[in-house]
Design a protein around this motif. Structure first.
Motif, PDB file in Angstrom:
ATOM      1  N   ALA A  31       0.797  -1.224   0.000  1.00 49.20           N
ATOM      2  CA  ALA A  31       0.000   0.000   0.000  1.00 49.20           C
ATOM      3  C   ALA A  31       0.832   1.277   0.000  1.00 49.20           C
ATOM      4  CB  ALA A  31      -0.936   0.008   1.215  1.00 49.20           C
ATOM      5  N   VAL A  32       2.103   1.181   0.296  1.00 47.26           N
ATOM      6  CA  VAL A  32       2.950   2.374   0.437  1.00 47.26           C
ATOM      7  C   VAL A  32       3.592   2.718  -0.902  1.00 47.26           C
ATOM      8  CG1 VAL A  32       5.012   3.305   1.572  1.00 47.26           C
ATOM      9  CG2 VAL A  32       3.393   1.924   2.867  1.00 47.26           C
ATOM     10  N   THR A  33       3.721   4.024  -1.191  1.00 42.27           N
ATOM     11  CA  THR A  33       4.403   4.474  -2.398  1.00 42.27           C
ATOM     12  C   THR A  33       5.658   5.261  -2.020  1.00 42.27           C
ATOM     13  OG1 THR A  33       3.247   6.604  -2.541  1.00 42.27           O
ATOM     14  CG2 THR A  33       2.180   4.683  -3.549  1.00 42.27           C
ATOM     15  N   THR A  34       6.596   5.316  -2.960  1.00 45.18           N
ATOM     16  CA  THR A  34       7.809   6.095  -2.707  1.00 45.18           C
ATOM     17  C   THR A  34       7.486   7.579  -2.566  1.00 45.18           C
ATOM     18  OG1 THR A  34       8.201   6.201  -5.105  1.00 45.18           O
ATOM     19  CG2 THR A  34       9.332   4.457  -3.863  1.00 45.18           C
ATOM     20  N   GLN A  35       6.449   8.050  -3.280  1.00 47.20           N
ATOM     21  CA  GLN A  35       6.056   9.459  -3.157  1.00 47.20           C
ATOM     22  C   GLN A  35       5.613   9.776  -1.737  1.00 47.20           C
ATOM     23  OE1 GLN A  35       5.077   7.396  -5.513  1.00 47.20           O
ATOM     24  NE2 GLN A  35       5.610   8.299  -7.513  1.00 47.20           N
ATOM     25  N   GLU A  36       4.893   8.850  -1.115  1.00 49.71           N
ATOM     26  CA  GLU A  36       4.462   9.066   0.268  1.00 49.71           C
ATOM     27  C   GLU A  36       5.656   9.114   1.211  1.00 49.71           C
ATOM     28  OE1 GLU A  36       0.082   6.980   0.497  1.00 49.71           O
ATOM     29  OE2 GLU A  36       1.835   5.679   0.380  1.00 49.71           O
ATOM     30  N   VAL A  37       6.632   8.257   0.956  1.00 54.64           N
ATOM     31  CA  VAL A  37       7.816   8.240   1.815  1.00 54.64           C
ATOM     32  C   VAL A  37       8.597   9.538   1.677  1.00 54.64           C
ATOM     33  CG1 VAL A  37      10.019   7.098   2.282  1.00 54.64           C
ATOM     34  CG2 VAL A  37       7.990   5.721   1.775  1.00 54.64           C
ATOM     35  N   SER A  38       8.789  10.005   0.442  1.00 55.49           N
ATOM     36  CA  SER A  38       9.543  11.243   0.245  1.00 55.49           C
ATOM     37  C   SER A  38       8.823  12.426   0.874  1.00 55.49           C
ATOM     38  CB  SER A  38       9.791  11.500  -1.244  1.00 55.49           C
ATOM     39  OG  SER A  38       8.589  11.683  -1.943  1.00 55.49           O
ATOM     40  N   ALA A  39       7.485  12.456   0.770  1.00 54.55           N
ATOM     41  CA  ALA A  39       6.720  13.544   1.379  1.00 54.55           C
ATOM     42  C   ALA A  39       6.823  13.502   2.897  1.00 54.55           C
ATOM     43  CB  ALA A  39       5.251  13.466   0.942  1.00 54.55           C
ATOM     44  N   ALA A  40       6.705  12.308   3.478  1.00 54.07           N
ATOM     45  CA  ALA A  40       6.778  12.175   4.934  1.00 54.07           C
ATOM     46  C   ALA A  40       8.171  12.503   5.455  1.00 54.07           C
ATOM     47  CB  ALA A  40       6.382  10.759   5.352  1.00 54.07           C
ATOM     48  N   ALA A  41       9.192  12.224   4.642  1.00 50.64           N
ATOM     49  CA  ALA A  41      10.567  12.501   5.054  1.00 50.64           C
ATOM     50  C   ALA A  41      10.966  13.948   4.802  1.00 50.64           C
ATOM     51  CB  ALA A  41      11.530  11.569   4.323  1.00 50.64           C
ATOM     52  N   GLY A  42      10.149  14.674   4.019  1.00 55.49           N
ATOM     53  CA  GLY A  42      10.463  16.061   3.711  1.00 55.49           C
ATOM     54  C   GLY A  42      11.617  16.206   2.732  1.00 55.49           C
ATOM     55  N   VAL A  43      11.728  15.258   1.787  1.00 57.52           N
ATOM     56  CA  VAL A  43      12.777  15.335   0.772  1.00 57.52           C
ATOM     57  C   VAL A  43      12.142  15.169  -0.599  1.00 57.52           C
ATOM     58  CG1 VAL A  43      14.521  14.389   2.337  1.00 57.52           C
ATOM     59  CG2 VAL A  43      13.272  12.846   0.807  1.00 57.52           C
ATOM     60  N   ALA A  44      12.829  15.662  -1.625  1.00 59.03           N
ATOM     61  CA  ALA A  44      12.343  15.509  -2.992  1.00 59.03           C
ATOM     62  C   ALA A  44      12.478  14.054  -3.429  1.00 59.03           C
ATOM     63  CB  ALA A  44      13.142  16.404  -3.933  1.00 59.03           C
ATOM     64  N   ALA A  45      11.663  13.674  -4.423  1.00 61.59           N
ATOM     65  CA  ALA A  45      11.709  12.294  -4.907  1.00 61.59           C
ATOM     66  C   ALA A  45      13.091  11.943  -5.427  1.00 61.59           C
ATOM     67  CB  ALA A  45      10.665  12.097  -6.001  1.00 61.59           C
ATOM     68  N   GLY A  46      13.744  12.882  -6.124  1.00 59.55           N
ATOM     69  CA  GLY A  46      15.090  12.624  -6.625  1.00 59.55           C
ATOM     70  C   GLY A  46      16.087  12.386  -5.513  1.00 59.55           C
ATOM     71  N   THR A  47      15.913  13.116  -4.402  1.00 61.80           N
ATOM     72  CA  THR A  47      16.787  12.911  -3.244  1.00 61.80           C
ATOM     73  C   THR A  47      16.565  11.529  -2.645  1.00 61.80           C
ATOM     74  OG1 THR A  47      16.789  15.269  -2.740  1.00 61.80           O
ATOM     75  CG2 THR A  47      17.401  13.770  -0.958  1.00 61.80           C
ATOM     76  N   LEU A  48      15.304  11.131  -2.528  1.00 60.65           N
ATOM     77  CA  LEU A  48      14.989   9.810  -1.989  1.00 60.65           C
ATOM     78  C   LEU A  48      15.675   8.720  -2.788  1.00 60.65           C
ATOM     79  CD1 LEU A  48      13.194   7.950  -0.138  1.00 60.65           C
ATOM     80  CD2 LEU A  48      11.524   8.006  -1.992  1.00 60.65           C
ATOM     81  N   PHE A  49      15.655   8.835  -4.114  1.00 59.95           N
ATOM     82  CA  PHE A  49      16.198   7.780  -4.952  1.00 59.95           C
ATOM     83  C   PHE A  49      17.719   7.706  -4.889  1.00 59.95           C
ATOM     84  CE2 PHE A  49      12.153   8.382  -7.587  1.00 59.95           C
ATOM     85  CZ  PHE A  49      11.513   7.375  -6.899  1.00 59.95           C
ATOM     86  N   ARG A  50      18.367   8.744  -4.370  1.00 64.82           N
ATOM     87  CA  ARG A  50      19.810   8.650  -4.165  1.00 64.82           C
ATOM     88  C   ARG A  50      20.141   7.766  -2.957  1.00 64.82           C
ATOM     89  NH1 ARG A  50      19.963  14.263  -5.684  1.00 64.82           N
ATOM     90  NH2 ARG A  50      20.112  14.937  -3.504  1.00 64.82           N
ATOM     91  N   TYR A  51      19.181   7.604  -2.064  1.00 66.41           N
ATOM     92  CA  TYR A  51      19.386   6.786  -0.865  1.00 66.41           C
ATOM     93  C   TYR A  51      18.796   5.385  -1.035  1.00 66.41           C
ATOM     94  CZ  TYR A  51      20.849  11.050   1.480  1.00 66.41           C
ATOM     95  OH  TYR A  51      21.525  12.197   1.824  1.00 66.41           O
ATOM     96  N   ALA A  52      17.676   5.294  -1.725  1.00 66.76           N
ATOM     97  CA  ALA A  52      17.037   4.004  -1.996  1.00 66.76           C
ATOM     98  C   ALA A  52      16.326   4.133  -3.334  1.00 66.76           C
ATOM     99  CB  ALA A  52      16.052   3.633  -0.890  1.00 66.76           C
ATOM    100  N   ALA A  53      16.784   3.391  -4.329  1.00 70.20           N
ATOM    101  CA  ALA A  53      16.338   3.599  -5.702  1.00 70.20           C
ATOM    102  C   ALA A  53      14.909   3.125  -5.960  1.00 70.20           C
ATOM    103  CB  ALA A  53      17.293   2.910  -6.670  1.00 70.20           C
ATOM    104  N   THR A  54      14.396   2.214  -5.140  1.00 67.95           N
ATOM    105  CA  THR A  54      13.068   1.650  -5.352  1.00 67.95           C
ATOM    106  C   THR A  54      12.366   1.448  -4.009  1.00 67.95           C
ATOM    107  OG1 THR A  54      13.839  -0.636  -5.179  1.00 67.95           O
ATOM    108  CG2 THR A  54      13.900   0.370  -7.377  1.00 67.95           C
ATOM    109  N   LYS A  55      11.085   1.142  -4.078  1.00 69.86           N
ATOM    110  CA  LYS A  55      10.356   0.818  -2.857  1.00 69.86           C
ATOM    111  C   LYS A  55      10.910  -0.445  -2.217  1.00 69.86           C
ATOM    112  CE  LYS A  55       5.997  -0.674  -2.901  1.00 69.86           C
ATOM    113  NZ  LYS A  55       4.505  -0.735  -2.886  1.00 69.86           N
ATOM    114  N   SER A  56      11.346  -1.382  -3.032  1.00 68.67           N
ATOM    115  CA  SER A  56      11.944  -2.601  -2.492  1.00 68.67           C
ATOM    116  C   SER A  56      13.217  -2.288  -1.710  1.00 68.67           C
ATOM    117  CB  SER A  56      12.259  -3.589  -3.622  1.00 68.67           C
ATOM    118  OG  SER A  56      11.061  -4.031  -4.237  1.00 68.67           O
ATOM    119  N   GLU A  57      14.008  -1.328  -2.203  1.00 65.84           N
ATOM    120  CA  GLU A  57      15.204  -0.928  -1.483  1.00 65.84           C
ATOM    121  C   GLU A  57      14.853  -0.284  -0.142  1.00 65.84           C
ATOM    122  OE1 GLU A  57      19.137  -0.512  -2.668  1.00 65.84           O
ATOM    123  OE2 GLU A  57      18.108  -2.435  -2.490  1.00 65.84           O
TER     124      GLU A  57
END
Length: 210
Positions: A31-57
Protein backbone atom coordinates in the motif's frame (compact mmCIF):
# COMPACT_ATOMS: atom_id res chain seq x y z
CA UNK A 1 35.03 15.21 12.47
CA UNK A 2 31.92 14.85 10.35
CA UNK A 3 31.69 17.36 7.50
CA UNK A 4 28.54 19.41 6.96
CA UNK A 5 27.78 17.44 3.81
CA UNK A 6 28.17 14.12 5.63
CA UNK A 7 25.98 15.39 8.46
CA UNK A 8 23.25 16.48 6.03
CA UNK A 9 23.36 13.11 4.29
CA UNK A 10 23.11 11.25 7.59
CA UNK A 11 20.17 13.37 8.73
CA UNK A 12 18.33 12.91 5.42
CA UNK A 13 18.92 9.18 5.52
CA UNK A 14 17.56 9.10 9.06
CA UNK A 15 14.42 10.96 8.02
CA UNK A 16 13.90 8.64 5.06
CA UNK A 17 14.45 5.58 7.24
CA UNK A 18 11.95 6.75 9.87
CA UNK A 19 9.33 7.73 7.29
CA UNK A 20 9.65 4.42 5.43
CA UNK A 21 9.58 2.45 8.68
CA UNK A 22 6.47 4.21 9.98
CA UNK A 23 4.55 3.91 6.71
CA UNK A 24 5.49 0.30 6.03
CA UNK A 25 4.54 -0.80 9.52
CA UNK A 26 1.28 1.17 9.50
CA UNK A 27 0.03 0.24 6.03
CA UNK A 28 2.08 -2.65 4.64
CA UNK A 29 4.46 -2.92 1.71
CA UNK A 30 1.87 -3.16 -1.06
CA UNK A 31 0.00 0.00 0.00
CA UNK A 32 2.95 2.37 0.44
CA UNK A 33 4.40 4.47 -2.40
CA UNK A 34 7.81 6.09 -2.71
CA UNK A 35 6.06 9.46 -3.16
CA UNK A 36 4.46 9.07 0.27
CA UNK A 37 7.82 8.24 1.81
CA UNK A 38 9.54 11.24 0.25
CA UNK A 39 6.72 13.54 1.38
CA UNK A 40 6.78 12.18 4.93
CA UNK A 41 10.57 12.50 5.05
CA UNK A 42 10.46 16.06 3.71
CA UNK A 43 12.78 15.33 0.77
CA UNK A 44 12.34 15.51 -2.99
CA UNK A 45 11.71 12.29 -4.91
CA UNK A 46 15.09 12.62 -6.63
CA UNK A 47 16.79 12.91 -3.24
CA UNK A 48 14.99 9.81 -1.99
CA UNK A 49 16.20 7.78 -4.95
CA UNK A 50 19.81 8.65 -4.17
CA UNK A 51 19.39 6.79 -0.86
CA UNK A 52 17.04 4.00 -2.00
CA UNK A 53 16.34 3.60 -5.70
CA UNK A 54 13.07 1.65 -5.35
CA UNK A 55 10.36 0.82 -2.86
CA UNK A 56 11.94 -2.60 -2.49
CA UNK A 57 15.20 -0.93 -1.48
CA UNK A 58 13.32 1.06 1.16
CA UNK A 59 11.87 -2.18 2.48
CA UNK A 60 15.32 -3.76 2.64
CA UNK A 61 16.78 -0.66 4.32
CA UNK A 62 14.20 -0.82 7.10
CA UNK A 63 13.99 -4.57 7.64
CA UNK A 64 17.73 -5.14 7.51
CA UNK A 65 17.80 -3.23 10.79
CA UNK A 66 14.92 -5.33 12.12
CA UNK A 67 16.83 -8.47 11.16
CA UNK A 68 19.96 -7.14 12.85
CA UNK A 69 17.99 -6.47 16.05
CA UNK A 70 16.52 -10.00 16.01
CA UNK A 71 19.97 -11.52 15.47
CA UNK A 72 21.40 -9.50 18.36
CA UNK A 73 18.52 -10.55 20.61
CA UNK A 74 19.04 -14.19 19.68
CA UNK A 75 22.78 -13.97 20.35
CA UNK A 76 22.15 -12.55 23.82
CA UNK A 77 19.71 -15.36 24.62
CA UNK A 78 22.00 -18.04 23.23
CA UNK A 79 24.87 -16.83 25.43
CA UNK A 80 22.82 -17.84 28.48
CA UNK A 81 21.98 -21.31 27.13
CA UNK A 82 24.56 -24.11 27.51
CA UNK A 83 22.65 -26.81 25.59
CA UNK A 84 23.66 -26.63 21.88
CA UNK A 85 20.19 -27.29 20.43
CA UNK A 86 18.57 -24.84 22.83
CA UNK A 87 21.25 -22.25 22.06
CA UNK A 88 20.69 -22.57 18.32
CA UNK A 89 16.94 -22.29 18.78
CA UNK A 90 17.45 -19.24 21.01
CA UNK A 91 19.32 -17.57 18.15
CA UNK A 92 16.56 -18.28 15.63
CA UNK A 93 13.42 -17.82 17.71
CA UNK A 94 13.39 -13.97 17.58
CA UNK A 95 13.39 -14.04 13.78
CA UNK A 96 10.13 -15.99 13.69
CA UNK A 97 8.51 -13.84 16.38
CA UNK A 98 9.42 -10.65 14.50
CA UNK A 99 8.06 -12.05 11.22
CA UNK A 100 4.77 -13.00 12.88
CA UNK A 101 4.20 -9.38 13.93
CA UNK A 102 4.29 -8.14 10.32
CA UNK A 103 3.54 -11.02 7.96
CA UNK A 104 3.06 -9.01 4.75
CA UNK A 105 6.27 -7.04 5.15
CA UNK A 106 8.18 -10.12 6.29
CA UNK A 107 7.09 -12.07 3.21
CA UNK A 108 8.07 -9.17 0.95
CA UNK A 109 11.43 -8.85 2.72
CA UNK A 110 12.20 -12.54 2.28
CA UNK A 111 11.24 -12.31 -1.39
CA UNK A 112 13.54 -9.35 -1.99
CA UNK A 113 16.44 -11.03 -0.20
CA UNK A 114 16.05 -14.17 -2.31
CA UNK A 115 15.16 -12.72 -5.69
CA UNK A 116 16.13 -9.05 -5.63
CA UNK A 117 18.83 -7.59 -7.91
CA UNK A 118 22.26 -8.90 -7.00
CA UNK A 119 23.84 -5.45 -7.25
CA UNK A 120 21.32 -3.79 -4.90
CA UNK A 121 23.12 -2.24 -1.92
CA UNK A 122 20.60 -3.08 0.77
CA UNK A 123 20.07 -6.62 -0.51
CA UNK A 124 23.81 -7.19 -0.18
CA UNK A 125 23.68 -5.86 3.38
CA UNK A 126 20.81 -8.19 4.25
CA UNK A 127 22.56 -11.21 2.76
CA UNK A 128 25.70 -10.34 4.72
CA UNK A 129 23.64 -10.44 7.92
CA UNK A 130 22.32 -13.88 7.01
CA UNK A 131 25.81 -15.20 6.26
CA UNK A 132 26.98 -13.87 9.62
CA UNK A 133 24.05 -15.60 11.33
CA UNK A 134 24.83 -18.89 9.58
CA UNK A 135 28.47 -18.55 10.65
CA UNK A 136 27.42 -18.00 14.27
CA UNK A 137 25.27 -21.14 14.13
CA UNK A 138 28.24 -23.08 12.75
CA UNK A 139 30.44 -21.75 15.56
CA UNK A 140 27.91 -22.89 18.17
CA UNK A 141 28.06 -26.41 16.75
CA UNK A 142 31.85 -26.37 16.56
CA UNK A 143 32.11 -25.49 20.23
CA UNK A 144 29.80 -28.37 21.08
CA UNK A 145 31.67 -30.81 18.79
CA UNK A 146 35.29 -29.71 18.29
CA UNK A 147 35.88 -32.54 15.81
CA UNK A 148 33.23 -31.14 13.45
CA UNK A 149 34.87 -30.27 10.15
CA UNK A 150 34.57 -26.84 8.57
CA UNK A 151 32.47 -28.27 5.75
CA UNK A 152 30.07 -30.03 8.08
CA UNK A 153 29.69 -26.95 10.27
CA UNK A 154 29.06 -24.71 7.26
CA UNK A 155 26.41 -27.00 5.79
CA UNK A 156 24.72 -27.41 9.18
CA UNK A 157 24.61 -23.64 9.71
CA UNK A 158 23.05 -23.13 6.29
CA UNK A 159 20.52 -25.90 6.95
CA UNK A 160 19.48 -24.35 10.25
CA UNK A 161 18.81 -20.99 8.63
CA UNK A 162 16.99 -22.72 5.75
CA UNK A 163 14.45 -24.35 8.06
CA UNK A 164 13.98 -20.99 9.79
CA UNK A 165 13.35 -19.31 6.45
CA UNK A 166 10.84 -22.02 5.57
CA UNK A 167 9.08 -21.66 8.93
CA UNK A 168 8.67 -17.92 8.32
CA UNK A 169 7.54 -18.46 4.72
CA UNK A 170 4.91 -21.01 5.73
CA UNK A 171 3.64 -18.80 8.53
CA UNK A 172 3.43 -15.62 6.42
CA UNK A 173 1.93 -17.34 3.37
CA UNK A 174 -0.72 -19.44 5.12
CA UNK A 175 -2.80 -19.64 8.27
CA UNK A 176 -0.24 -21.61 10.29
CA UNK A 177 -0.35 -20.14 13.83
CA UNK A 178 2.80 -18.57 15.21
CA UNK A 179 2.94 -21.06 18.09
CA UNK A 180 2.81 -24.00 15.68
CA UNK A 181 5.52 -22.52 13.45
CA UNK A 182 7.76 -21.97 16.48
CA UNK A 183 7.13 -25.49 17.80
CA UNK A 184 7.92 -26.98 14.39
CA UNK A 185 11.12 -24.95 14.23
CA UNK A 186 12.15 -26.11 17.69
CA UNK A 187 11.68 -29.75 16.65
CA UNK A 188 13.59 -29.27 13.38
CA UNK A 189 16.47 -27.52 15.12
CA UNK A 190 16.69 -30.30 17.71
CA UNK A 191 16.73 -32.98 15.01
CA UNK A 192 19.42 -31.23 12.97
CA UNK A 193 21.66 -30.39 15.92
CA UNK A 194 21.30 -33.85 17.47
CA UNK A 195 22.10 -35.47 14.13
CA UNK A 196 25.15 -33.27 13.56
CA UNK A 197 26.56 -33.83 17.03
CA UNK A 198 26.05 -37.60 17.03
CA UNK A 199 27.04 -38.49 13.48
CA UNK A 200 30.49 -40.16 13.24
CA UNK A 201 32.99 -37.69 11.84
CA UNK A 202 34.43 -38.17 8.38
CA UNK A 203 37.08 -36.01 6.75
CA UNK A 204 35.98 -33.53 4.10
CA UNK A 205 36.44 -34.94 0.58
CA UNK A 206 39.41 -33.55 -1.35
CA UNK A 207 38.61 -30.77 -3.80
CA UNK A 208 37.80 -31.92 -7.31
CA UNK A 209 40.52 -31.46 -9.89
CA UNK A 210 39.72 -29.14 -12.74
Amino acid sequence: MESRREQNMRLKRGRIFRAASDLLRARGFSAVTTQEVSAAAGVAAGTLFRYAATKSELLLMVYNEALRASIDEGAARAALTPDPAAAVFARLHPLVVAAAREPENSAAYQRELLFGPHDAKFRAEGMALIFELEASLSDTLRRAAPTLSDGEARVAGSSLFAVTHLAIARMTASDIPEADAIDDLRRQVTLIVTGVLHTPRRPDPPPEKE
